[in-house]
Design a protein around this motif. Structure first.
Motif, PDB file in Angstrom:
ATOM      1  N   ASN A 101       0.784  -1.244   0.000  1.00 43.94           N
ATOM      2  CA  ASN A 101       0.000   0.000   0.000  1.00 43.94           C
ATOM      3  C   ASN A 101       0.808   1.283   0.000  1.00 43.94           C
ATOM      4  N   SER A 102       2.119   1.176   0.005  1.00 46.11           N
ATOM      5  CA  SER A 102       2.932   2.395   0.105  1.00 46.11           C
ATOM      6  C   SER A 102       4.359   2.088  -0.329  1.00 46.11           C
ATOM      7  N   GLY A 103       5.138   3.162  -0.445  1.00 39.18           N
ATOM      8  CA  GLY A 103       6.531   2.997  -0.827  1.00 39.18           C
ATOM      9  C   GLY A 103       7.336   2.280   0.235  1.00 39.18           C
ATOM     10  N   ALA A 104       7.136   2.685   1.481  1.00 34.12           N
ATOM     11  CA  ALA A 104       7.881   2.044   2.568  1.00 34.12           C
ATOM     12  C   ALA A 104       7.613   0.546   2.583  1.00 34.12           C
ATOM     13  N   GLU A 105       6.344   0.188   2.432  1.00 30.54           N
ATOM     14  CA  GLU A 105       6.008  -1.243   2.440  1.00 30.54           C
ATOM     15  C   GLU A 105       6.590  -1.982   1.243  1.00 30.54           C
ATOM     16  N   SER A 106       6.636  -1.299   0.099  1.00 29.87           N
ATOM     17  CA  SER A 106       7.209  -1.985  -1.075  1.00 29.87           C
ATOM     18  C   SER A 106       8.692  -2.254  -0.833  1.00 29.87           C
ATOM     19  N   ASN A 107       9.365  -1.346  -0.110  1.00 29.95           N
ATOM     20  CA  ASN A 107      10.774  -1.576   0.227  1.00 29.95           C
ATOM     21  C   ASN A 107      10.937  -2.637   1.314  1.00 29.95           C
ATOM     22  N   GLU A 108      10.015  -2.650   2.271  1.00 29.38           N
ATOM     23  CA  GLU A 108      10.060  -3.704   3.298  1.00 29.38           C
ATOM     24  C   GLU A 108      10.040  -5.082   2.624  1.00 29.38           C
ATOM     25  N   SER A 135      20.249   8.676   0.931  1.00 25.99           N
ATOM     26  CA  SER A 135      19.089   8.020   0.317  1.00 25.99           C
ATOM     27  C   SER A 135      17.835   8.271   1.149  1.00 25.99           C
ATOM     28  N   PHE A 136      16.699   7.939   0.573  1.00 20.49           N
ATOM     29  CA  PHE A 136      15.437   7.947   1.315  1.00 20.49           C
ATOM     30  C   PHE A 136      14.633   6.720   0.904  1.00 20.49           C
ATOM     31  N   HIS A 137      14.291   5.885   1.886  1.00 23.17           N
ATOM     32  CA  HIS A 137      13.570   4.660   1.563  1.00 23.17           C
ATOM     33  C   HIS A 137      12.264   4.487   2.337  1.00 23.17           C
ATOM     34  N   GLY A 138      11.906   5.446   3.199  1.00 25.13           N
ATOM     35  CA  GLY A 138      10.611   5.345   3.871  1.00 25.13           C
ATOM     36  C   GLY A 138      10.678   5.662   5.352  1.00 25.13           C
ATOM     37  N   ARG A 139       9.528   5.539   6.012  1.00 23.23           N
ATOM     38  CA  ARG A 139       9.357   5.998   7.397  1.00 23.23           C
ATOM     39  C   ARG A 139       9.095   4.882   8.397  1.00 23.23           C
ATOM     40  N   MET A 188      19.129   0.893  -3.789  1.00 25.75           N
ATOM     41  CA  MET A 188      19.399   2.296  -4.117  1.00 25.75           C
ATOM     42  C   MET A 188      18.329   2.891  -5.015  1.00 25.75           C
ATOM     43  N   GLU A 189      18.236   4.234  -4.957  1.00 21.23           N
ATOM     44  CA  GLU A 189      17.373   4.980  -5.870  1.00 21.23           C
ATOM     45  C   GLU A 189      18.243   5.383  -7.066  1.00 21.23           C
ATOM     46  N   ILE A 190      17.711   5.329  -8.259  1.00 23.71           N
ATOM     47  CA  ILE A 190      18.456   5.774  -9.451  1.00 23.71           C
ATOM     48  C   ILE A 190      18.630   7.299  -9.425  1.00 23.71           C
ATOM     49  N   GLY A 193      15.627  11.215  -4.661  1.00 26.84           N
ATOM     50  CA  GLY A 193      14.554  12.208  -4.748  1.00 26.84           C
ATOM     51  C   GLY A 193      14.549  13.162  -3.571  1.00 26.84           C
ATOM     52  N   GLU A 194      14.178  12.634  -2.401  1.00 21.55           N
ATOM     53  CA  GLU A 194      14.138  13.480  -1.199  1.00 21.55           C
ATOM     54  C   GLU A 194      15.531  14.024  -0.886  1.00 21.55           C
ATOM     55  N   GLY A 195      16.561  13.305  -1.319  1.00 21.93           N
ATOM     56  CA  GLY A 195      17.939  13.724  -1.072  1.00 21.93           C
ATOM     57  C   GLY A 195      18.371  14.931  -1.891  1.00 21.93           C
ATOM     58  N   ILE A 221      16.236  -1.957  -6.647  1.00 27.73           N
ATOM     59  CA  ILE A 221      16.126  -0.562  -7.050  1.00 27.73           C
ATOM     60  C   ILE A 221      14.825   0.005  -6.487  1.00 27.73           C
ATOM     61  N   ASP A 222      14.956   1.085  -5.712  1.00 26.01           N
ATOM     62  CA  ASP A 222      13.796   1.776  -5.136  1.00 26.01           C
ATOM     63  C   ASP A 222      13.285   2.776  -6.166  1.00 26.01           C
ATOM     64  N   GLU A 223      12.205   2.395  -6.838  1.00 27.70           N
ATOM     65  CA  GLU A 223      11.599   3.238  -7.881  1.00 27.70           C
ATOM     66  C   GLU A 223      10.291   3.840  -7.383  1.00 27.70           C
ATOM     67  N   VAL A 224      10.213   4.083  -6.081  1.00 25.63           N
ATOM     68  CA  VAL A 224       8.972   4.621  -5.526  1.00 25.63           C
ATOM     69  C   VAL A 224       8.659   5.980  -6.161  1.00 25.63           C
ATOM     70  N   GLN A 225       9.693   6.813  -6.294  1.00 27.14           N
ATOM     71  CA  GLN A 225       9.478   8.147  -6.864  1.00 27.14           C
ATOM     72  C   GLN A 225       9.825   8.195  -8.361  1.00 27.14           C
ATOM     73  N   THR A 226      10.848   7.457  -8.766  1.00 23.93           N
ATOM     74  CA  THR A 226      11.354   7.535 -10.147  1.00 23.93           C
ATOM     75  C   THR A 226      10.552   6.676 -11.118  1.00 23.93           C
ATOM     76  N   ALA A 250       5.730   2.716  -5.875  1.00 22.06           N
ATOM     77  CA  ALA A 250       4.469   3.117  -5.233  1.00 22.06           C
ATOM     78  C   ALA A 250       4.072   4.459  -5.867  1.00 22.06           C
ATOM     79  N   LYS A 251       3.965   5.517  -5.054  1.00 21.10           N
ATOM     80  CA  LYS A 251       3.596   6.857  -5.530  1.00 21.10           C
ATOM     81  C   LYS A 251       2.767   6.852  -6.837  1.00 21.10           C
ATOM     82  N   GLY A 252       3.404   7.080  -7.983  1.00 16.64           N
ATOM     83  CA  GLY A 252       2.673   7.295  -9.228  1.00 16.64           C
ATOM     84  C   GLY A 252       1.939   6.096  -9.799  1.00 16.64           C
TER      85      GLY A 252
HETATM   86  C1  PLP Z   1       8.306   8.552  -1.057  1.00 12.90           C
HETATM   87  C2  PLP Z   1       9.385   7.547  -1.073  1.00 12.90           C
HETATM   88  C3  PLP Z   1       9.335   6.418  -0.226  1.00 12.90           C
HETATM   89  C4  PLP Z   1       8.271   6.241   0.823  1.00 12.90           C
HETATM   90  O1  PLP Z   1       6.999   6.078   0.263  1.00 12.90           O
HETATM   91  P1  PLP Z   1       5.700   6.103   1.212  1.00 12.90           P
HETATM   92  O2  PLP Z   1       4.584   5.784   0.257  1.00 12.90           O
HETATM   93  O3  PLP Z   1       5.605   7.461   1.798  1.00 12.90           O
HETATM   94  O4  PLP Z   1       5.898   5.056   2.234  1.00 12.90           O
HETATM   95  C5  PLP Z   1      10.342   5.477  -0.344  1.00 12.90           C
HETATM   96  N1  PLP Z   1      11.327   5.622  -1.246  1.00 12.90           N
HETATM   97  C6  PLP Z   1      11.402   6.687  -2.077  1.00 12.90           C
HETATM   98  C7  PLP Z   1      12.511   6.772  -3.058  1.00 12.90           C
HETATM   99  C8  PLP Z   1      10.441   7.689  -2.002  1.00 12.90           C
HETATM  100  O5  PLP Z   1      10.536   8.764  -2.790  1.00 12.90           O
END
Ligand code: PLP
Length: 388
Positions: A101-108, A135-139, A188-190, A193-195, A221-226, A250-252
């Motif tokens: 349901n979210s980016g953090a969970e997809s990384n988990e 990097s940023f991978h979630g909360r 890693m993120e390609i 984003g948040e960084g 590869i964390d493609e949550v934002q990319t 996730a996200k988009g």
């Molecule tokens: C936003 C983001 C996340 C976290 O996604 P959530 O849906 O807020 O849990 C993880 N990784 C990257 C690269 C993000 O941009």
């Protein structure tokens, strides 16, 4: 202040420093506040509303599914979930998908896959996950641990153990880090984003992919934002010609409804078995029906259009007054102002009817992939003026 703002301030946890604007409606790349003021949306809900607000095709897909069945749990088959998994695999060459349901969970999920793969293949002590500094991978506590920025960690100790961070774009440092630990995977993120919208060097990405393959390390590869067309390719790793073992997004993908997806490549496709992972809402039929309508439309023509719009933004702003530098790919763009802070630029843009984002010291743009050229031109003009 409107009632909404007063009630929100009193009753919603203070985790968000909201702008003094209440968004009440929108269409495509335009949104309207409580006073009827119009804004061009250059943030798309942090890269979520891929085809804009209340997009007709997405809305139809979602409402049709809503009137059939909104949720049945993962105890039963539902068509949108199966169809979306098939479409993602056909478009990426990945083999299986786990939905959350979210980016953090997809990384988990990525992390669980890497750890189980390594435990079975190399031994349970091969559990360390290598991620990059900044990097940023979630909360969640585990994805916070994966996130390579200390300021997110300080007050939440102890975090999940087994994460080490190494500087981006330094292949030798990464190799040394792997040698010094018993490593299950690299995440890693390609583009960080948040960084600060920082793309990794192509040589580094290719070097990491080659090293991971040679050493049987799971490359995540964390493609949550990319992901999902954002960078002008369906997934950002495709810009570099590598083949990851795991891709999380996730996200988009959901176009505005919560959906996470973890795609598993050949090496790890059968790592997860019955009971190894699960989610009550994951693969929800309404979210998946909407996502299907999004992924179906990210074709070559749309991606070419994303690249064209990206070029327009870079051409207009790269040498403009008040711009120190620009970074990013496709419609994921960072602008480092030279005369003002990113926050000040954001404020001026908002007053003039354009909503942007920031990322560290950058103004960050993540407009809808189908933003009309007319809206984009207007927004760029406002941003240009705000930078001076
Ligand atoms: C936003 C983001 C996340 C976290 O996604 P959530 O849906 O807020 O849990 C993880 N990784 C990257 C690269 C993000 O941009």
């Amino acid at each position: 202040m409107t009632d909404t703002k007063i009630v929100d301030k009193q009753y919603v946890a203070n985790t968000y420093n909201r702008f003094p604007v209440e968004i009440v409606s929108g269409k495509g790349s335009y949104v309207y506040d409580e006073n009827g003021k119009e804004y061009i949306d250059m943030g798309s809900g942090i890269g979520v509303t891929s085809f804009g607000i209340s997009d007709d095709v997405w809305q139809k897909a979602v409402t049709q599914q809503l009137s059939k069945v909104q949720h049945m749990s993962n105890l039963y088959y539902t068509q949108p979930c199966a169809q979306l998994a098939e479409l993602l695999c056909k478009k990426t060459g990945m083999k299986k998908v786990f939905f959350s349901n979210s980016g953090a969970e997809s990384n988990e999920c990525s992390i669980k896959v890497a750890r189980k793969y390594a435990a079975e293949k190399k031994g349970a002590d091969y559990s360390t996950i290598v991620t990059l500094v900044n990097s940023f991978h979630g909360r969640t506590l585990t994805t916070l641990s994966a996130t390579g920025q200390d300021h997110y960690h300080e007050l939440f100790q102890p975090l999940t153990p087994g994460f080490v961070h190494t500087p981006a774009n330094d292949l030798n440092a990464l190799i040394e880090t792997v040698k010094a630990n018993k490593v299950a995977g690299i995440m890693m993120e390609i583009i960080q984003g948040e960084g600060g919208v920082l793309p990794l060097d192509a040589d580094f990405v290719k070097g990491v992919a080659k090293f991971a393959k040679e050493n049987d390390i799971v490359l995540m590869i964390d493609e949550v934002q990319t992901g999902n067309g954002r960078t002008g390719e369906l997934y950002a790793y495709m810009n570099y010609g590598i083949q990851p073992d795991v891709v999380s997004t996730a996200k988009g993908i959901g176009g505005g409804l919560p959906l996470g997806a973890t795609m598993l490549g050949e090496k790890v496709e059968n790592v997860l078995g019955f009971g190894d992972h699960g989610s009550t809402f994951g693969g929800n039929p309404v979210c998946c029906a909407g996502a299907l309508s999004i992924i179906e439309r990210i074709d070559d023509a749309l991606l070419a259009d994303v690249k064209k719009k990206s070029k327009y933004i870079f051409d207009e702003l790269a040498n403009a007054e008040g711009v120190e530098s620009m970074s990013g790919l496709g419609l994921m763009i960072g602008i480092k102002p030279s005369k003002k802070t990113a926050g000040d630029v954001l404020k001026i843009c908002m007053e003039k009817g354009v909503l942007c984002l920031t990322a560290k010291d950058k103004v960050r743009l993540l407009p809808a992939l189908n933003i009309p050229m007319e809206a984009l031109e207007k927004a760029v003009k406002v941003i240009k003026e705000a930078l001076v």
